[in-house]
Each structure stands twice: as structure tokens, then as C-alpha cells.
Design an enzyme around this catalytic site. Structure first.
Site, PDB file in Angstrom:
ATOM      1  CE  LYS A  33      -4.199   1.895   0.732  1.00 16.89           C
ATOM      2  NZ  LYS A  33      -5.424   1.620  -0.032  1.00 16.89           N
ATOM      3  CB  THR A  37      -5.358   8.885   3.446  1.00 12.33           C
ATOM      4  OG1 THR A  37      -6.449   8.372   2.677  1.00 12.33           O
ATOM      5  CG2 THR A  37      -4.213   9.258   2.524  1.00 12.33           C
ATOM      6  CG  ASP A  46      -7.402   0.125   3.068  1.00 11.10           C
ATOM      7  OD1 ASP A  46      -8.353   0.092   3.864  1.00 11.10           O
ATOM      8  OD2 ASP A  46      -7.316   0.942   2.133  1.00 11.10           O
TER       9      ASP A  46
END
Length: 217
Positions: A33, A37, A46
Site C-alpha cells: 500500500k 490515508t 487496509d
């Protein structure tokens, strides 16, 4: 192999699709990633969801607290972002030690990843990567998907496939028609359809179910 996963927008199921692609890949796999944010230090992002579901190695390069586009979030936080070229160098170094590197973008294809207007599209181009587009099921997805496909083709990148990131248990008429129309209007195959809610299951159940979500081949 390097694979970039982008979406037609935010909330289309990109992270769960990334986890499914990682679980399906053979050999050594790492998911990257470049910029996360909207997540504070120590919070689940994530990349943590990908690791929980797929059980693969993960790398997050930059984390920013505000839920905004990366360049905006970095500006507000007073944090310099690596350039797209620097991101690409880090990812290529990971590719030297892994059979598959999967890069999960932030938002859509043209979201800026650095302070010099570098986008995920620029990163995919710099990497010479294959690109999978995660799309919504419902109304509006045909237009959003066609725009994303056209942007990729304008840079000489042919998308590898579309993934419907969250297929409802009771799909409405628009969703049912879109599933048929997406490959027709884009010329890109739908390679997987992920049921809504699968991001909440245990890793063993997720990994076991992944092959059934993908088309043959």
C-alpha cells in the site's frame, strides 16, 4: 509479476479484492500500500485487513491521519510524500524477492500519490504492471468503469480484468444488467465477483472461498 489494483472510486471493495487476488496468487506474495490515508498510527488499515484475510506479507509505505486524497492529507499533516519514482523503486526491489507483488492504490486511478501530481496511473506505467480494476455493482458503474478503462488505454495499458468488489445478496435490476454489460461496454472481462460481506469472515473461510469467486482461467 507486479499487479496494480485500482478502483473506480472509494468504497468499491478494493481492499477485499486485493486480499482475494493475493490469496489466489501462487508462490511468494507481498501486498504493498503506497499511501494509506484516514488511519492513525496503531489503527487497523487496509493493509492489515489484507494480511488478516489472505495471510500474506504486507508493506505500507506511508500512513496519514486525514481521510483525504494522499497529496491533500500529506499537505495538511506537513509530511513530504515520496515521489512516484521512489515508490516504484521500492516496489521493484520487493519484486526481486517475491513471485508476485500486488499494489493497492488509494481511491481511483488518477488520485495523486505525491506532491508533483504523480498518480497511480503513473506508478502503474513506471512499473510496467498489469492492472485490475475493482468496480461497483450498482447504477453508475458503467460510466465510472469506462472512464477508468479509457484512461489506462490512453497510456497504452490494457486492463487485465474487472472485479465486482461487493455483489449484493439480492441484486437489483441495475446490478444484474451491469454484470452483463460491463464486459460488453468496456471490452474487459469480469474476472471475479465478490459477495458482499466476505471481508468479515475468518481467513480459512475466505481463502477456501476465493477460487469460487473467480472465473475459470
Amino acid at each position: 509479476m507486479i499487479l496494480v489494483v485500482t478502483g473506480t472510486g472509494t468504497g468499491v471493495g478494493k481492499t477485499i479484492a486485493t486480499a482475494a487476488l493475493a490469496a489466489r496468487a501462487s508462490g511468494s506474495v507481498v501486498v504493498v500500500k503506497p499511501v494509506q490515508t484516514g488511519v492513525l498510527p496503531g489503527e487497523v488499515g487496509d493493509i492489515d485487513d489484507v494480511r488478516r484475510l489472505a495471510g500474506c506479507e504486507v508493506v505500507e509505505l506511508v500512513r496519514l491521519p486525514d481521510p483525504l486524497a494522499p497529496d491533500t492529507a500529506a499537505r495538511l499533516a506537513g509530511v513530504p510524500l515520496p515521489s512516484v519514482a521512489e515508490h516504484a523503486a521500492r516496489i521493484l526491489s520487493l519484486a526481486d524477492d517475491h513471485d508476485t507483488v500486488i499494489v493497492e492504490g488509494a481511491g481511483g486511478l488518477l488520485v495523486r500519490l505525491d506532491s508533483d501530481d504523480g498518480t497511480l496511473l503513473d506508478l502503474a506505467s513506471a512499473l510496467g504492471a498489469s492492472v485490475v480494476i475493482v468496480v461497483a455493482a450498482g447504477l453508475g458503474t458503467l460510466n465510472h468503469t469506462e472512464l477508468t478503462v479509457q484512461a489506462l488505454r490512453a497510456r497504452g495499458i490494457e486492463p487485465s480484468g474487472l472485479v465486482i468488489g461487493s455483489w449484493p445478496s439480492d441484486p437489483d435490476l441495475a446490478s444484474r444488467c451491469n454484470r452483463e454489460d460491463l464486459p460488453r461496454v468496456t471490452g474487459v472481462p469480469v474476472i471475479a465477483v465478490l459477495p458482499a460481506g466476505v471481508g468479515t469472515v475468518e481467513q480459512s473461510e475466505f481463502v477456501a472461498a476465493v477460487p469460487g469467486w473467480f472465473t475459470a482461467g
